[in-house]
Write an enzyme that holds these catalytic residues in place. Structure first.
Site, PDB file in Angstrom:
ATOM      1  N   GLU A  25     128.811  18.169  38.774  1.00 54.28           N
ATOM      2  CA  GLU A  25     128.816  17.161  37.701  1.00 54.28           C
ATOM      3  C   GLU A  25     130.195  17.047  37.053  1.00 54.28           C
ATOM      4  O   GLU A  25     131.072  17.897  37.259  1.00 54.28           O
ATOM      5  CB  GLU A  25     127.776  17.515  36.637  1.00 54.28           C
ATOM      6  CG  GLU A  25     128.109  18.773  35.861  1.00 54.28           C
ATOM      7  CD  GLU A  25     127.672  18.692  34.406  1.00 54.28           C
ATOM      8  OE1 GLU A  25     128.090  17.752  33.712  1.00 54.28           O
ATOM      9  OE2 GLU A  25     126.946  19.596  33.961  1.00 54.28           O
TER      10      GLU A  25
ATOM     11  N   VAL B 237     123.973  15.745  34.109  1.00 47.23           N
ATOM     12  CA  VAL B 237     123.065  16.298  35.120  1.00 47.23           C
ATOM     13  C   VAL B 237     122.211  15.164  35.699  1.00 47.23           C
ATOM     14  O   VAL B 237     122.103  15.011  36.920  1.00 47.23           O
ATOM     15  CB  VAL B 237     122.183  17.413  34.512  1.00 47.23           C
ATOM     16  CG1 VAL B 237     121.050  17.800  35.464  1.00 47.23           C
ATOM     17  CG2 VAL B 237     123.041  18.631  34.186  1.00 47.23           C
TER      18      VAL B 237
ATOM     19  N   LYS C  22     120.699  26.073  26.968  1.00 44.74           N
ATOM     20  CA  LYS C  22     121.139  26.775  25.756  1.00 44.74           C
ATOM     21  C   LYS C  22     120.018  26.854  24.742  1.00 44.74           C
ATOM     22  O   LYS C  22     119.210  25.946  24.628  1.00 44.74           O
ATOM     23  CB  LYS C  22     122.276  25.995  25.112  1.00 44.74           C
ATOM     24  CG  LYS C  22     123.556  26.108  25.840  1.00 44.74           C
ATOM     25  CD  LYS C  22     124.693  25.842  24.852  1.00 44.74           C
ATOM     26  CE  LYS C  22     125.998  25.997  25.561  1.00 44.74           C
ATOM     27  NZ  LYS C  22     126.169  24.962  26.579  1.00 44.74           N
TER      28      LYS C  22
HETATM   29  N1  PSU Z   1     124.574  21.609  28.368  1.00 44.67           N
HETATM   30  C1  PSU Z   1     125.621  22.447  28.431  1.00 44.67           C
HETATM   31  N2  PSU Z   1     126.828  21.944  28.822  1.00 44.67           N
HETATM   32  C2  PSU Z   1     127.002  20.629  29.127  1.00 44.67           C
HETATM   33  C3  PSU Z   1     125.869  19.783  29.061  1.00 44.67           C
HETATM   34  C4  PSU Z   1     124.692  20.304  28.680  1.00 44.67           C
HETATM   35  O1  PSU Z   1     125.481  23.618  28.165  1.00 44.67           O
HETATM   36  O2  PSU Z   1     128.128  20.212  29.452  1.00 44.67           O
HETATM   37  C5  PSU Z   1     126.032  18.346  29.456  1.00 44.67           C
HETATM   38  C6  PSU Z   1     125.419  18.126  30.843  1.00 44.67           C
HETATM   39  O3  PSU Z   1     126.183  17.172  31.561  1.00 44.67           O
HETATM   40  C7  PSU Z   1     124.051  17.561  30.527  1.00 44.67           C
HETATM   41  C8  PSU Z   1     124.341  16.741  29.279  1.00 44.67           C
HETATM   42  O4  PSU Z   1     123.503  16.780  31.552  1.00 44.67           O
HETATM   43  O5  PSU Z   1     125.286  17.510  28.555  1.00 44.67           O
HETATM   44  C9  PSU Z   1     123.104  16.470  28.467  1.00 44.67           C
HETATM   45  O6  PSU Z   1     123.420  15.596  27.436  1.00 44.67           O
HETATM   46  P1  PSU Z   1     122.249  14.837  26.644  1.00 44.67           P
HETATM   47  O7  PSU Z   1     121.542  15.912  25.860  1.00 44.67           O
HETATM   48  O8  PSU Z   1     122.950  13.846  25.770  1.00 44.67           O
HETATM   49  O9  PSU Z   1     121.369  14.192  27.679  1.00 44.67           O
END
Ligand code: PSU
Ligand code: MN
Length: 313
Positions: free
Chosen positions: A30, A111, A162
Site C-alpha cells: 500500500e 488498505v 491499533k
Molecule cells: N493504520 C495504521 N497505519 C496506517 C493506516 C491505518 O496503523 O497507515 C492507514 C491504512 O492505509 C488504512 C487507512 O487503510 O489508514 C485507514 O484509514 P481510514 O480509517 O480513514 O479508512
C-alpha cells in the site's frame, strides 16, 4: 485476468508486468503509509525497504498508487520519490479513485484501495501495517477497509489493528461480514505496537503453507471475502503496552477536542502517537511493516508454487 481486460486507467511498471507474464510471485504494497502514515524522509526509506524485504524472500513487490492519471501497479524509483515528497497527496480509498483520476491528483492507496487494485491486477497477496477499523471517537466512523475485506478475495498480511480503534467492534464487524481473522502463530488478535493478548482470532495458522491451504479452501467454497492474516509485531520490537496505550488515549482525546474526523483522523492519531512516544512508535511501525512484507512474500511463493503444480496436473 490478462492486461487487456483491465480498466484502461491501470498501468504496470516494467518489472511487475514481466513478473506477471512469467508467473512469478507478486506482493502488493500500500502507499497511504508513504503519503500519510510516516513523516519524510522515513517514508521513502520505508517504501524501498518494504520492496527489498519482498525481494529478499524471492517475490516481486508491486507498490500501488495513483499517479499521472493512472492506477499504477508497481512504481519506479522516481515515481516513489515523487509520491513520498508531494505535500498534497490524496488518501485514496474506494470512493476516491475516480476523483483522483479525473482530477489528475497523486495519492496513496489505503488498505481498501490497494486490495481493490491488487485484485483487479491479479495479485493475490498484499502486505500492510495495520488495517483501519471502527473508531472509538465516532461510532459511524467505520473504515472502508472492513467493507473491502468483506468483499475482495485477497490475502492481507497485517499486524492487526491499533488499539486507538475500538477493537471489539472492529472484530465484531469482521465476524458479521464473514472475514476469517487468522492469527499467524498466535491465538489472539495482534494490536499493532503490542503483541495483543485480549481478543481471540477465528483461526490460528503457523506456516505460509497452512495459510495458502486455508485460502484455497475458503475460496474453493465460493467465499468472496479476504483472508486476513494477522502477524504480531516481533517481540523485541514491541512497545511497552502501557506506553502505547497512554499515547493512544491522549491522541484520541486531542482528536476529539480538535474535532478531527473523516479521512484526517487516522493520520492525525498516527502522528501524535509517534510524537508522544518520542519516536519509539515509528521504529516499531517500521519493524512490523518489514516483517509483514517478508511473510507476504513467503505466502506468495507458496501460492504460486501450488498454482503451477495444479496447472501441470
Ligand atoms: N493504520 C495504521 N497505519 C496506517 C493506516 C491505518 O496503523 O497507515 C492507514 C491504512 O492505509 C488504512 C487507512 O487503510 O489508514 C485507514 O484509514 P481510514 O480509517 O480513514 O479508512
Ligand atoms: Mn474513517
Amino acid at each position: 485476468m490478462t492486461t487487456s481486460e483491465l480498466p484502461s486507467s491501470f498501468s504496470f511498471s516494467v518489472e511487475v508486468l514481466a513478473a506477471r507474464r512469467r508467473g512469478l510471485p507478486l506482493v502488493a504494497l500500500e502507499s497511504t503509509v508513504i503519503t500519510h502514515g510516516l513523516p519524510r524522509p522515513q517514508n521513502l526509506t520505508l517504501a524501498q525497504d518494504m520492496e527489498a524485504a519482498v525481494r529478499s524472500e524471492g517475490a516481486t513487490p508491486a507498490t500501488i498508487a495513483v499517479m499521472g492519471g493512472k492506477v499504477q501497479i508497481g512504481l519506479t524509483f522516481d515515481q516513489m520519490e515523487r509520491l513520498a515528497n508531494v505535500t498534497d497527496a490524496m488518501k485514496i480509498s474506494l470512493r476516491d479513485f475516480a476523483a483522483a483520476l479525473t482530477q489528475g491528483k497523486m495519492g496513496g492507496t489505503t488498505v481498501a484501495g490497494t486490495m481493490f487494485a491488487a485484485e483487479k491486477a491479479g495479485i493475490k497477496v498484499f502486505a500492510t501495517g495495520g488495517i483501519g477499523g471502527v473508531h472509538r471517537e465516532h461510532p459511524f466512523d467505520v473504515s472502508t477497509d472492513l467493507q473491502a475485506l468483506a468483499s475482495i478475495p485477497v490475502i492481507v498480511v497485517c499486524a492487526g489493528a491499533k488499539s486507538i480503534l475500538d477493537l471489539r467492534a472492529t472484530l465484531e464487524y469482521l465476524e458479521t461480514m464473514g472475514v476469517p481473522v487468522v492469527g499467524y502463530g498466535t491465538d489472539t488478535f495482534p494490536e499493532f505496537f503490542s503483541v495483543g493478548k485480549t481478543h481471540p482470532v477465528s483461526v490460528r495458522l503457523d506456516t505460509p503453507e497452512a495459510v495458502v491451504g486455508f485460502a484455497h479452501t475458503h475460496w474453493g467454497l465460493g467465499m468472496k471475502s479476504a483472508v486476513l492474516v494477522c502477524q504480531p509485531i516481533p517481540v523485541g520490537s514491541a512497545l511497552d503496552a502501557q506506553l502505547a496505550y497512554q499515547a493512544e488515549q491522549t491522541a484520541s482525546k486531542e482528536a476529539q477536542e480538535k474535532n478531527i474526523r473523516g479521512q484526517a483522523l487516522t493520520p492525525f492519531l498516527l502522528k501524535r502517537v509517534n510524537e508522544l512516544t518520542g519516536g519509539k512508535s515509528m521504529r516499531a511501525n517500521l519493524d512490523l511493516l518489514l516483517n509483514n512484507a517478508r511473510l507476504a512474500a513467503q505466502i506468495a511463493r507458496v501460492l504460486i508454487g501450488q498454482e503451477h503444480r495444479a496447472k501441470r496436473l
